[in-house]
Design an enzyme around this catalytic site. Structure first.
Site, mmCIF file in Angstrom:
data_model
loop_
_atom_site.group_PDB
_atom_site.id
_atom_site.type_symbol
_atom_site.label_atom_id
_atom_site.label_comp_id
_atom_site.label_asym_id
_atom_site.label_seq_id
_atom_site.Cartn_x
_atom_site.Cartn_y
_atom_site.Cartn_z
ATOM 1 N N HIS A 38 20.772 -24.314 -22.196
ATOM 2 C CA HIS A 38 21.478 -23.121 -22.676
ATOM 3 C C HIS A 38 21.480 -23.250 -24.190
ATOM 4 O O HIS A 38 21.759 -24.332 -24.722
ATOM 5 C CB HIS A 38 22.921 -23.077 -22.161
ATOM 6 C CG HIS A 38 23.766 -22.084 -22.900
ATOM 7 N ND1 HIS A 38 23.641 -20.723 -22.705
ATOM 8 C CD2 HIS A 38 24.709 -22.240 -23.859
ATOM 9 C CE1 HIS A 38 24.500 -20.094 -23.510
ATOM 10 N NE2 HIS A 38 25.150 -20.997 -24.218
ATOM 11 N N CYS A 108 19.693 -16.616 -22.223
ATOM 12 C CA CYS A 108 20.259 -17.080 -23.492
ATOM 13 C C CYS A 108 19.175 -17.563 -24.451
ATOM 14 O O CYS A 108 19.272 -17.377 -25.662
ATOM 15 C CB CYS A 108 21.282 -18.185 -23.252
ATOM 16 S SG CYS A 108 20.603 -19.625 -22.389
#
Length: 168
Positions: A38, A108
């Site tokens: 992430h 993301c």
């Protein structure tokens, strides 16, 4: 003429697996993965990221993910905070609406790569952006795809960006 002010741009990298991908990927996928990444962009004293809730921000390291596993120096930008927030607002109304989120194809890391290029002209490291295709290139990744496609990730602890008065 006065030289423009430069603002540092950082990429925060978090391993969502907390080390499990490194240990289990050889068995499950038949190839080594170092993490399930992430990412977010830190600029103008805030951390900006994209998830199933759209574009969000928080103080650096302020999500429940805690501090990042790695910080990458992406470079510097002349883009002011005001212009950057306008840019994010337009992204949040177009390419990066919450409903556009997809774990493999629009996530993301896609957001961090887009924003890094806007701010600095540089992409984020390919070991991050190549991860979905690495997973999907395995039989196990293909078998899990229907389940994984349904997963929506939104790290808790951020504030939505680009929606005045909390409107969706």
């Amino acid at each position: 003429m006065e030289s423009p002010h430069l603002y540092p741009v950082k990429l925060y990298v978090y391993d969502l697996s907390k080390g499990l991908a490194r240990r289990l990927s050889p068995i499950m996928l038949g190839k080594q993965l170092e993490g399930i990444w992430h990412t977010s962009i830190v600029v103008h004293k805030d951390e900006f990221f994209f998830g199933s809730g759209g574009i969000s921000s928080c103080p650096p390291g302020g999500t429940l993910l805690g501090p990042p596993d790695t910080v990458v120096d992406v470079g510097s930008t002349e883009v002011t905070e005001e212009i950057f927030l306008e840019y994010l607002s337009s992204l949040g109304e177009s390419l990066f609406r919450g409903e556009a989120y997809n774990l493999f194809e629009h996530n993301c890391n896609t957001f961090s790569n887009e924003v890094a290029q806007f701010l600095t002209g540089r992409k984020i490291p390919s070991y991050i952006t190549d991860l979905p295709s690495e997973v999907l290139s395995t039989p196990f990744g293909q078998a899990l795809r229907p389940l994984l496609d349904s997963i929506q990730i939104q790290p808790p602890g951020g504030n939505t960006v680009g929606r005045p008065n909390g409107q969706s």
